[in-house]
Motif scaffolding. Sequence first.
Motif, short mmCIF file in Angstrom:
data_model
loop_
_atom_site.label_atom_id
_atom_site.label_comp_id
_atom_site.label_asym_id
_atom_site.label_seq_id
_atom_site.Cartn_x
_atom_site.Cartn_y
_atom_site.Cartn_z
N PRO A 51 0.83 -1.26 0.12
CA PRO A 51 -0.06 0.01 0.01
C PRO A 51 0.91 1.20 0.02
O PRO A 51 2.02 1.27 0.49
N SER A 100 -1.14 -4.44 6.37
CA SER A 100 -1.30 -2.92 6.66
C SER A 100 -2.50 -2.26 5.93
O SER A 100 -2.91 -1.31 6.41
N GLU A 101 -2.67 -2.90 4.58
CA GLU A 101 -3.78 -2.43 3.94
C GLU A 101 -4.99 -2.64 4.80
O GLU A 101 -6.05 -1.77 4.82
N ARG A 102 -5.36 -3.90 4.91
CA ARG A 102 -6.39 -4.33 5.61
C ARG A 102 -6.86 -3.43 7.06
O ARG A 102 -8.06 -3.11 7.12
N GLY A 138 -5.32 -0.37 7.60
CA GLY A 138 -5.04 1.27 7.20
C GLY A 138 -3.82 1.45 8.33
O GLY A 138 -3.91 2.70 8.86
N ARG A 190 -0.45 2.27 7.62
CA ARG A 190 0.21 3.29 6.84
C ARG A 190 1.73 3.29 7.57
O ARG A 190 2.32 4.20 8.21
#
Length: 461
Positions: free
Chosen positions: A111, A276-278, A280, A282
């Motif tokens: 991401p 990390s995407e799941r 959020g 960052r």
Amino acid sequence: MSTPATSLSPAELQRAAHDHLWLHFTRMGGYAESDIPIIVRGEGCYLEDAHGKRYLDALAGLFAVQIGYSYGEEIGEAAAAQMRELPFYTNWSYAHPRAIELAAEVASLAPGDLNRVFFCSGGSEAVESAWKLARQYHAARGERRWKAISRRVAYHGTTMGALSINGIAALRNPFEPLVPDVLHVRNTNRYHRPPEESEEEFTAFLLEDLESTIEAAGPGTVAMVIMEPVQNAGGALTPPEGYWAGVRDICDRHGILLCADEVITGFGRLGAWFGSERYGIRPDIVTSAKGLSSAYAAIGAVVARDAVMEPFLEGSAMYTHGITFGGHPVQAAIALANIEIMKRERIVEGVAERQDAFRATLAQLLDLPIAGDLRGTGYFYALELVKDKETRESFSPEECESLLRGYLSHALFEHGLICRADDRGDPVIQISPPLVAGQAEFDEIAGVLGDVLAEASTRLG
Ligand SMILES: Cc1ncc(COP(=O)(O)O)c(C=O)c1O
């Protein structure tokens, strides 16, 4: 499945294993009078031992074999083609096509602006490399920061730096003195928190602990906070609402790099390419390994944001770190083939589609008196075992020893199910099958676990 390809008979293999092979994290004395389990082949979610007995691998190797065991032919072709073209060259000062292509592929899947990829040979090396990178990043910006912060009971690997980061005292203690300095904060295990505590209160409690630990350490000395999106050791500890946003905010306020250790959660296990995407998250840095190649090759990667690489792009600056096999062309070719298969077979989407059914199937186990809590998400679960469901009382160390090592691990294996009985934190059964598992495998996992845990309850009276 056909007969094993080895030229040694099962008895000869046993003898040679006993005489020469030193197993990892294994009480070798435990095999003085008994057979070492020898796995000779795999297919789909199943493994076969030297005697031809089949096992459902509900641990995906070690949380690693995303595509299952049936793609050896196709991945072998990719490896052989690379062997013919260029069997090896190094990433020390040089690039080669497969490392370049894989770096670009990983950057496209990761991401945000996590665009810079440094390859290594596995998860421990990735964590080791991340800590060194964080230290040098700050140094390149004129700050001397060296400390790392991780969570209690978390596992992050075995090399000295990664080992020091571990939150498991029993793993660290034999090797002290360790690499200075690591501080450990609370993990997100909510099961033993006061029942009246709200999720919001729990999040605030955890963030207050992180903030005060950083304050006590001296914020200007802390290089990195490293945490898994969902913590494995302790039993698939998912974050409460607002947790990751809070951690990110604290790191930002103190100029600390946030590293998401995605050695397990990366490459689909949570139903997204990265945890990390799941959630959020960052992060500034992501560590990965295992699923990057579905464990068909020994390869890991540190993925950094553009901003983290920036100080290294000018003048004589250099990340003073390297590993001969980092970005090995054959390993990179295998990882590329794995990612191609994962995309073609919609492996990650499949996890997202089937994860509710998986949870619902496992949730049936909560009817057992010994099953206290089911935690996790995606294809990453843990079932916490308790002595008393009402009070949530756990087992004593002696009871854990007799229950987990004396009975459960062996009984599950005897019943043809590979999953892990683990008491690095509270005792849990870890369940993380290959990402190709479907309802038939879910049912088999729940069926065997149900039988074996019912027997364990009976034995415990
Ligand atoms: C979160 C995490 N980090 C790091 C590691 C270390 O990886 P490896 O065993 O490939 O060195 C592991 C291994 O299980 C892990 O789960």
